[in-house]
Scaffold this motif. Structure first.
Motif: not given
Length: 628
Positions: A386-392, A495-502
């Motif tokens: 879930x982190x890869x597209x955001x970090x990369x 689900x919890x991760x997607x709800x976090x503030x960007x």
């Protein structure tokens, strides 16, 4: 020749050469404290063998093995010895795989047994009276999947080694190889003979953290094959992984070599690390860091301070006040810098403490607490899917847009954007596509502004809807209204991760890219820094393996602790002492320890009795108030 190879010999270096020059060569265990130059001794031993035995070994088609803990260490040691083919330098996992990979039939039998073990464990869990119905359903499903996996193994013609296991695809992971290698060595006398004949010298770096089954396997070969010389280089006081072997017991005729020098720490810090170590193995380190002044080596005094502060809601403010105090006391403005070049490290017990201070607590909780290992481990190094597209992609794109770097923006979009793929761009007006993408970049940057309340779900939805990036297909079921739990174990965490503030992603990126001064206490073994600030906070750490309160004596030991100490088993005191030693021995110039406690007076009295820091180096809140 590297500077390591050309450095002056210590007594330990001479003793190692004596062992290697005996006929046959004698196996040995070197205990080398922090900052002693353990790797230097290892590299010098390799070079000695290259000079004295190299031609003979090459003619016989033999190699000298050096196994170490990380790929970084492999590259470092290989560089020191010139990447010569005489040396086989690798991680322990890679070395074990090189030994057993040709035994494909044995590997398949081992894999079947491994799956059967997992099935038995799950069946036992399923059949327990207190197992809940929902858990039973999950276990039944997992057992069926494992049974199918056994059936699918018939189609596997060859096994390979990867980062994670996928038996149905013939892939073994790190943990598999650690178990498989020693099992094959134990079961096959011929393999033991082959290893000894191919590799007459095997050196093990960081031996205290090497898996005990691997140590036992090498010990078994060395006891049978006198032509094999095994050398263990390590320090039991720096064992920080619970799976490590710790002290290496000597076999008959083996030699123990001690390297007490410390070339890293200034004298004030050396006194502290010796006081910590005194209650462990009692090795007293000598010398301390020195610098050359007018051709004469002079000891560096440095500084070592401890601060005992209340565990209240002002921890971040208090830490900043301590850094101001240190700036003033040492006349060193770099104590206040968060730039990596300042060489300041704040060592925290767990990633959660860094997350709280850098502002990504919710991301940490979502992907860590009770999460599957795939998410938990991936959170620590940024590789969780879930982190890869955001970090990369997402964060680098926004950073480039903020900096006005249109070349970088277009480079990122060209590498990932479906709209710019050749079969689509030729059927569209390029100007319209670029305008649409610019609008998308602007909208994305707005979602990641510091004052934005957008969620990570909002960011990924925008990226998907604007066709800026083709997302991992696993996101599909999450980015829809009313996502459905597929029972994978990851559902609630994603689900919890997607709800976090960007905006929390910025703090996380800063941490994972090592652009902040924070690091975990376990993660800095082998490293060194000019300025080290160790943060001790049992309340925030919530880690049952360590307790600084128990270590300093102001928190009572549990009944289990008492039992472990009485029986000689590893205790919370042993683990905490070793971790504290590792932390404090990182300092090249100045060391500060900040301990947050519920009762300052009680803790300060206990810390004074421990005699680790001088009384005049232990400070309270009154000395730093008003400095933040």
């Amino acid at each position: 020749m590297t500077s390591r190879i050309g450095s002056p010999d210590t007594g330990a270096d001479i003793q190692v050469r004596e062992c290697l020059d005996e006929q046959p060569a004698r196996s040995f265990v070197m205990v080398a404290g922090a900052g002693s130059g353990k790797t230097t001794s290892l590299v010098k031993a390799l070079q000695h063998l290259a000079v004295s035995r190299g031609p003979k070994l090459r003619r016989a088609g033999q190699q000298i093995v050096c196994v170490t803990y990380t790929e970084v260490a492999v590259a470092e040691i290989s560089g020191d010895v010139g990447n010569a083919p005489l040396f086989h330098v690798s991680t322990i996992h890679s070395f074990l795989w090189s030994l057993v990979r040709s035994f494909q039939a044995d590997i398949k039998l081992w894999v079947v047994d491994r799956i059967r073990e997992k099935i038995t464990e799950k069946e036992e869990h399923r059949d327990k009276p207190r197992t809940q119905a929902k858990t039973k359903e999950r276990l039944i499903r997992e057992i069926a999947e494992l049974e199918e996996e056994v059936t699918n193994l018939a189609r596997v013609t060859r096994f390979t080694y990867g980062t994670g296991s996928d038996y149905a695809e013939g892939v073994l992971g790190h943990d598999d190889v650690l178990k498989l290698g020693p099992a094959c060595i134990e079961a096959r006398p011929l393999l033991r003979q082959i290893i000894a004949s191919r590799f007459p010298y095997i050196f093990v770096d960081e031996s205290q953290d090497t898996n005990p089954t691997v140590v036992d396997a090498l010990r078994r070969i060395a006891s049978e094959q006198l032509r094999l010389c095994v050398g263990f280089f390590g320090d039991p006081m720096q064992k920080i992984y619970t799976t490590g072997a710790g002290p290496i017991a000597l076999e008959p005729n083996w030699r123990e070599i001690t390297k007490p020098e410390n070339f890293r720490c200034p004298t004030s810090v050396l006194r502290v690390v010796n006081a910590i170590r005194a209650a462990g193995d009692r090795l007293e380190q000598t010398r301390g860091r020195a610098v050359e002044v007018d051709g004469v080596l002079q000891p560096v005094a440095g500084s070592a301070q401890m601060f005992v502060l209340p565990a209240d809601g002002n921890r971040t403010v208090s830490l900043q006040a301590v850094r101001v105090w240190l700036r003033n006391a040492t006349a060193d403005p770099l104590w206040l810098s968060d730039n990596i070049e300042a060489d300041v490290r704040l060592l925290v017990l767990v990633h959660r403490m860094a997350a709280a201070r850098l502002g990504f607590s919710n991301i940490y909780t979502a992907l860590h607490d009770k999460a599957p290992a795939s998410l938990k481990d991936g959170l620590e190094d940024g590789t969780a899917w879930p982190l890869r597209p955001l970090l990369q992609f997402v964060l680098p794109l926004v950073m480039a847009a903020r900096a006005g770097d249109q070349f970088k923006v277009m480079s990122l979009l060209r590498s990932a954007c479906p709209l710019l793929e050749a079969d689509r761009i030729q059927h569209q007006a390029v100007h319209d596509v670029l305008r649409r993408l610019q609008e998308g970049v602007d909208a994305l940057a707005a979602l990641l502004q510091d004052d934005s309340r957008a969620s990570i779900r909002d960011v990924l939805t925008l990226v998907r809807d604007r066709e800026m990036l083709r997302l991992d297909e696993r996101f599909t079921s999450f980015l829809v209204p009313g996502p459905f739990d597929d029972g994978s174990g990851e559902f609630e965490h994603v689900i919890a991760f997607l709800a976090c503030r960007a905006t929390e992603l910025w703090g996380y990126r800063k941490y994972i890219e090592e652009e902040s001064p924070f690091a975990t206490q376990q993660g800095v073994k082998g490293a060194q820094f000019e300025r080290v600030l160790v943060v001790l906070d049992d309340e925030e750490g919530a880690h049952s393996h360590f307790s600084y309160g128990k270590y300093f004596g102001f928190v009572p030991l549990s009944e289990k602790d008492e039992e472990n100490i009485a029986s000689g088993a590893e205790s919370v005191l042993d683990r905490t002492r070793r971790l504290f030693y590792v932390c404090c021995s990182r300092a090249v110039k100045d060391l500060a320890v900040v301990m947050f406690v519920p009762d300052v007076d009680q803790a300060r009295a206990a810390i004074g009795r421990a005699n680790i820091f001088p009384a005049d180096a232990i400070h309270g809140l009154e000395e730093i108030e008003g400095l933040a």
